[in-house]
Structure formats: C-alpha cells, structure tokens
Design an enzyme around this catalytic site. Structure first.
Site, PDB file in Angstrom:
ATOM      1  N   GLY A  27       0.821  -1.215   0.000  1.00 52.43           N
ATOM      2  CA  GLY A  27       0.000   0.000   0.000  1.00 52.43           C
ATOM      3  C   GLY A  27       0.846   1.252   0.000  1.00 52.43           C
ATOM      4  O   GLY A  27       2.040   1.209   0.353  1.00 52.43           O
ATOM      5  N   ASN A  28       0.259   2.340  -0.412  1.00 53.10           N
ATOM      6  CA  ASN A  28       0.980   3.612  -0.417  1.00 53.10           C
ATOM      7  C   ASN A  28       0.012   4.775  -0.542  1.00 53.10           C
ATOM      8  O   ASN A  28      -1.040   4.658  -1.138  1.00 53.10           O
ATOM      9  CB  ASN A  28       2.009   3.648  -1.558  1.00 53.10           C
ATOM     10  N   SER A  44       9.711   2.948  -1.243  1.00 54.53           N
ATOM     11  CA  SER A  44       9.407   1.559  -1.580  1.00 54.53           C
ATOM     12  C   SER A  44       9.864   0.598  -0.476  1.00 54.53           C
ATOM     13  O   SER A  44      11.004   0.694  -0.004  1.00 54.53           O
ATOM     14  CB  SER A  44      10.118   1.217  -2.892  1.00 54.53           C
ATOM     15  N   HIS A  94      -3.471   3.839  -2.286  1.00 59.77           N
ATOM     16  CA  HIS A  94      -3.577   2.519  -2.900  1.00 59.77           C
ATOM     17  C   HIS A  94      -3.358   1.470  -1.824  1.00 59.77           C
ATOM     18  O   HIS A  94      -2.374   1.517  -1.098  1.00 59.77           O
ATOM     19  CB  HIS A  94      -2.527   2.368  -4.003  1.00 59.77           C
ATOM     20  N   HIS A  96      -4.431  -2.944  -0.869  1.00 57.07           N
ATOM     21  CA  HIS A  96      -5.103  -4.163  -1.342  1.00 57.07           C
ATOM     22  C   HIS A  96      -6.100  -4.598  -0.278  1.00 57.07           C
ATOM     23  O   HIS A  96      -6.087  -5.735   0.168  1.00 57.07           O
ATOM     24  CB  HIS A  96      -4.090  -5.272  -1.618  1.00 57.07           C
ATOM     25  N   ASP A 119     -23.583   8.242  -0.305  1.00 64.64           N
ATOM     26  CA  ASP A 119     -23.007   9.412   0.371  1.00 64.64           C
ATOM     27  C   ASP A 119     -21.608   9.715  -0.152  1.00 64.64           C
ATOM     28  O   ASP A 119     -21.185  10.858  -0.215  1.00 64.64           O
ATOM     29  CB  ASP A 119     -22.897   9.146   1.884  1.00 64.64           C
ATOM     30  N   HIS A 168      -6.321  -6.551  -9.601  1.00 59.71           N
ATOM     31  CA  HIS A 168      -5.291  -5.937  -8.773  1.00 59.71           C
ATOM     32  C   HIS A 168      -5.896  -5.388  -7.474  1.00 59.71           C
ATOM     33  O   HIS A 168      -5.911  -6.092  -6.469  1.00 59.71           O
ATOM     34  CB  HIS A 168      -4.578  -4.872  -9.608  1.00 59.71           C
TER      35      HIS A 168
HETATM   36 ZN   LIG Z   1      -1.011  -2.845  -5.708  1.00 60.61          ZN
END
Ligand SMILES: [Zn+2]
Length: 235
Positions: A27-28, A44, A94, A96, A119, A168
């Site tokens: 995630g980021n 990273s 982002h 998952h 909403d 993804h």
């Molecule tokens: Zn990803």
C-alpha cells in the site's frame, strides 16, 4: 510547505496499517502540491513502523526524484498519471484492502446498493479493463495509471473518487492525502456490505437513482447541507 506535505503524507500512510487496510509494507499514499507540481510519496518497501517523515520522497511529474534518499514506491508512476489526468486531486491512496480487492479480482464494479455508498460515490465504483501483455511488459505502472484515466473519460473523478484495477485492487483519491485514506476506508466498508447484500440476494437491484442523487448531493452538491454550517468568514 513541502515539509508540511511530507508530514501529511507520512501521517496518512500510518493510517493504512492502523485501519487494517494493508499488510506488511503493501500500500501507499501520496500527496500533490499543485503549485510546485510535486508529488510526495511513501518510499518503496519500508515497513510502516519504521517510516519517518523525512523518508517520504518528493518526485516531479516526470518521476524524477527531487528530494529524498530512498527510492519512491514502485506504484509512483500510477500516482503521477492520476495527478496528471484528474484536476483538483491532492491525495491518492492505494491498498489491497480485502473486500474492494475481491471485487477487483472478480472484475466487477461495486454496485450502489445503499445510501452509505451513495453518500461517498455518485454511482457504481468502476473497474478498469485488463492490461494487455504489451502494456504489462512495457511501462506497467504508468500504463496502470493510463487505463484508470481512460476509465474516467466519461466519469467525473471527484464525484466517484475510487477505481478498481482489474485483477489488482483499488485506488482512491481526494483533495488531500487524508481524504484519500478516508475514502479507501469507506470503499472497503461499502465493498464488504455490497458482498453481504449480494450474498443474501444475488439479484438485488441498485439503489434507485433519485435516492442515490439526493444522498450524494446533500453531502457534495452545490446546495450541500450535511454537517454543521460553516461560519461566515467575518463572523
Ligand atoms: Zn497494488
């Protein structure tokens, strides 16, 4: 100003494991300074518990590192393409997260089945097409951003601030990094509720448009009245 943006991005990233949106270093979150045209993003592969504000990397819209001693997230080119395509976006998240990723893997949009969804999202949360072998062999992360932008050619990204990348997972966005993470959290909740609803009734119809619009507009429309009235500037 940029130190402030890095701090905001750092804090927003820490929300991901706290809110159970990610495991390990997945995630980021990034933030965008529209004046300087710079993106601040998580480095990273750094575990969240070790992440410090000074680790946040600054890159320009060509992907060149402007400040930072670590490599930026491998998803940086996807974030850059989204900032290039969507006006007014100041933060991207982002993750998952489980239920939103289940819909992404099933290549199914998340239908709007109730007002919790309405909403936040003015319609179903769309899913992108699958990337082609050439797109994956080439500039994979940049092409991911490009198919996201293409998916929104007829959707206003600020009205539906989320997408599912086929096979993804989700990307969400907002006016700043905090809002992007908040949207990721609501997205996960509506994905989970949609799955439960479809489990109880496989043929459940979407919420009627007149209820969807009313709910979305009372929070986000020009005459929005949800929440406390803002004080007048001179008060
Ligand atoms: Zn990803």
């Amino acid at each position: 100003m940029l130190a402030n943006l890095k701090e905001k991005v750092w804090k927003a990233n820490l929300e991901l494991p706290k809110r159970n949106l990610v495991s390990l270093s997945f995630g980021n979150v990034s933030g965008f300074d529209p004046g300087r045209r710079l993106v601040a993003i998580k480095p990273s592969g750094v575990p969240y518990e070790k992440l410090k504000p000074q680790d946040i990397v600054l890159v320009d819209l060509e992907g060149r590192i402007v400040e930072g001693r670590l490599m930026p997230s491998t998803d940086t080119p996807t974030h850059i393409e989204i900032y290039r395509a969507f006006q007014g976006v100041g933060g991207i998240c982002h993750a998952h997260s489980e239920f939103a990723t289940i819909f992404a893997q099933a290549r199914k949009p998340i239908p709007c089945l109730g007002t919790t969804h309405a909403d936040q999202f003015n319609g179903p949360v769309p899913v992108t097409r699958q990337l082609t072998p050439t797109e994956v062999r080439g500039d994979y992360e940049r092409n991911t951003g490009k198919i996201i932008a293409k998916r929104f050619s007829r959707i206003e990204p600020l009205h539906i601030p989320a997408v599912l990348v086929a096979g993804h997972g989700p990307f969400t966005w907002g006016k700043d990094p905090d809002e992007a993470v908040g949207t990721a959290l609501i997205l996960e909740q509506v994905a989970r509720m949609a799955m439960g609803t479809l489990f109880l009734n496989r043929r459940q119809e979407a919420l009627p448009t007149y209820i969807l619009r009313r709910h979305h507009e009372r929070k986000h429309g020009p005459g929005a009245y949800y929440g406390q009235k803002k004080e007048k500037e001179n008060d």
